[in-house]
Design an enzyme around this catalytic site. Structure first.
Site, PDB file in Angstrom:
ATOM      1  N   HIS A  14     -46.100 -32.432  13.273  1.00 27.54           N
ATOM      2  CA  HIS A  14     -44.992 -33.331  13.609  1.00 27.54           C
ATOM      3  C   HIS A  14     -43.874 -32.559  14.296  1.00 27.54           C
ATOM      4  O   HIS A  14     -43.387 -32.950  15.368  1.00 27.54           O
ATOM      5  CB  HIS A  14     -44.493 -33.995  12.320  1.00 27.54           C
ATOM      6  N   GLU A  15     -43.461 -31.452  13.684  1.00 32.34           N
ATOM      7  CA  GLU A  15     -42.371 -30.667  14.254  1.00 32.34           C
ATOM      8  C   GLU A  15     -42.807 -29.980  15.549  1.00 32.34           C
ATOM      9  O   GLU A  15     -42.028 -29.841  16.494  1.00 32.34           O
ATOM     10  CB  GLU A  15     -41.884 -29.628  13.242  1.00 32.34           C
ATOM     11  N   HIS A  46     -42.466 -32.366  18.464  1.00 29.94           N
ATOM     12  CA  HIS A  46     -41.091 -32.416  18.965  1.00 29.94           C
ATOM     13  C   HIS A  46     -40.826 -31.229  19.892  1.00 29.94           C
ATOM     14  O   HIS A  46     -40.295 -31.387  20.995  1.00 29.94           O
ATOM     15  CB  HIS A  46     -40.099 -32.361  17.800  1.00 29.94           C
TER      16      HIS A  46
END
Length: 255
Positions: free
Chosen positions: A58-59, A62
């Site tokens: 997820h990170e 980004h």
């Protein structure tokens, strides 16, 4: 061009992340084969490790999207190595989501990596950077549920099937929560570039408390029920029954 601006070491996958993936694989094998005397232990290790993997991805999503949008600083910060220890908000990104998983069986979204927004031109790019994280949870949910909507619930052994169902529930709940247009969450980050400066100034002081506000709302029984009704509706659409997800939660809480 932006990828070339980062050093190769900035993009090398961290041994910490590879270790977490190895734990996921071994625990998943144990749940698949029934190797462990207590199946709940294997399910607990598999789901927890896989959940951390999804948080890292997820990170990373980004950061990788920000890199290709113009913020080359993410490489030097270690965000492209998938190392959970390098995130700006390690407590919010990893520790709290894992803690809430263990305590309540909910996919709590983590804190975002620090993106230098001034380096990124264009509102669409800013929105895409924010959307990349929860879209990763959506993709993870699709992968977890693939055996259900491709081969049916009997395509994998029982304990591993229940673990996948519970892991899918975590991914769906994280995606829904992250896409809420609440300050501090990714959903607001998608909308923020399109808001007027006046509105952004008014909302900015509340951003640090957005996640706590959402968590507090989930303690309201009616809202909690409505939220999980939505989660289970999505899971049913992906072929996962409420029984599979609930039994996976029971196995996960082996203690």
């Amino acid at each position: 061009m932006t990828t070339a601006a980062t050093r190769r070491s900035d993009r090398r996958v961290s041994p910490v992340f590879l270790g977490i993936v190895a734990v996921t694989a071994v625990a998943g094998w144990a749940a698949w084969t029934g190797f462990a005397e207590q199946p709940g232990v294997a399910v607990f290790l598999f789901v927890t490790a896989a959940w951390i993997v999804s948080l890292c991805l997820h990170e990373y999503a980004h950061a990788r999207t920000a890199l290709h949008s113009g913020d080359v600083s993410v490489g030097a910060k270690g965000y492209l190595t998938l190392n959970p220890l390098r995130y700006t908000h390690a407590l919010l990104s990893i520790v709290l989501p894992v803690a809430f998983l263990i305590m309540g069986g909910i996919g709590l979204p983590g804190g975002a990596v620090f993106i230098e927004r001034g380096r990124i031109p264009g509102r669409w790019r800013h929105s895409l950077v924010s959307a990349a994280g929860p879209l990763t949870n959506v993709l993870f949910a699709v992968v977890c549920t693939a055996p259900f909507w491709l081969g049916g619930p009997d395509a994998v052994p029982g304990d591993f099937r229940y673990a996948l169902a519970f892991l899918a529930l975590l991914q769906v709940s994280a995606a829904i929560l992250n896409f809420l247009p609440v300050p501090g969450l990714d959903g607001y980050g998608v909308l923020e570039p399109w808001l007027s400066p006046r509105v952004k100034r008014q909302v900015e002081p509340y951003a640090p408390f957005g996640l706590l506000f959402v968590f507090a709302l989930l303690w309201v029984p009616s809202l909690n029920a409505a939220f999980f009704d939505a989660v289970h509706a999505v899971l049913r659409g992906l072929g996962v029954s409420g029984f599979d997800a609930a039994y996976g939660w029971q196995l996960y809480r082996f203690w």
